[in-house]
Design an enzyme around this catalytic site. Structure first.
Site: not given
Ligand code: FPP
Length: 245
Positions: A21-22, A24, A38, A132
């Site tokens: 998380d985080g 964004g 991302h 893994l």
């Molecule tokens: C949360 O941050 C992140 C996500 C919902 C997406 C995570 C995906 C990836 C890192 C890319 C793909 C992963 C793999 C395994 C290849 P947020 O967007 O909710 O951040 P915020 O809370 O700060 O808005």
């Protein structure tokens, strides 16, 4: 010196699950579009896969896309899907080189066809690897998973394959998308949020929870080792007293 040196090799969690998380907020702090967060998050994913391999973790699960994430703006959903396909395409060789097996959990049928194809190909190509197990949760939510399990138990009950007396922890576990994956000993969430967000609700019954203020793009190897060290300081009692352990 790396924190890795402080890890007790005899007490490594078999399964670590992570709520990333985080991304964004990380991007916003830099005046960048969310997508940049991302992209940087993918670099963290790679670093943590490497770190987990180094300390011999057997299962590593990432919450990459929740059922609820479908309601994000279309351009963000599309960008996340392309990032996923691109990452998988470019990493399959490395996964094989490092003996890593790719698995997914979640409602995979909901994903765009090209994503499903790419995933299935990578799952197939890495299926013989014995190191893994890298589990990616996609279009996943626990409540969806539990509903799905109950529907399938009822179907099997109508066919006479399951009776009321058969229903126990093991049977329910076998109807979840995490079938054959052991429950996580450790669940990590980044970005200073203290929530589980519909993730592995059944499976984390006895997991140790670790929360850190770091945003996911800033969570790299040393932060991961620190979480494992913190886990190793905990006394896991499973409802018993200290004296019984
Ligand atoms: C949360 O941050 C992140 C996500 C919902 C997406 C995570 C995906 C990836 C890192 C890319 C793909 C992963 C793999 C395994 C290849 P947020 O967007 O909710 O951040 P915020 O809370 O700060 O808005």
């Amino acid at each position: 010196m790396s924190k890795k040196e402080d890890i007790n090799k005899d007490n490594i969690p078999v399964h670590i699950a992570i709520i990333m998380d985080g991304n964004g907020r990380w991007a916003k702090e830099r005046d960048e579009p969310r997508f940049v967060g991302h992209q940087e998050g993918v670099i963290s994913v790679k670093a943590i896969v490497e770190a987990a391999t180094e300390i011999d973790v057997k299962y590593l699960t990432f919450y990459a896309f929740s059922t609820e994430n479908w309601s994000r703006p279309k351009e963000e959903v599309d960008a996340l899907m392309s990032l996923l396909v691109k990452t998988i395409k470019s990493e399959v060789l490395d996964l094989n080189k490092n003996n890593i097996r790719l698995l997914t959990i979640g409602n995979i049928n909901d994903l765009p066809k090209d994503v499903q194809e790419e995933l299935n190909e990578a799952i197939e190509e890495t299926s013989m690897n014995t190191g893994l197990s890298l589990v990616i949760a996609l279009s996943y939510s626990s409540r969806w998973e539990i509903q799905n399990a109950i529907q399938n138990i009822l179907k099997d009950s109508k066919k006479g394959l399951v009776t009321e007396e058969d229903i126990d922890d093991d049977l329910i576990g076998n109807y979840l998308t995490t079938k054959n994956i052991p429950d996580p000993e450790l669940l990590i969430r980044t970005s200073g949020e203290y929530r589980i967000s519909n993730f592995l609700l059944w499976q984390i019954a006895y997991s140790e929870l670790y929360f850190t203020n770091k945003y996911w793009p800033d969570f790299r190897k040393e932060e991961f080792f620190e979480a494992v060290i913190d886990y190793q300081k905990r006394e896991r009692r499973f409802g018993k007293t200290s004296e019984q352990i």
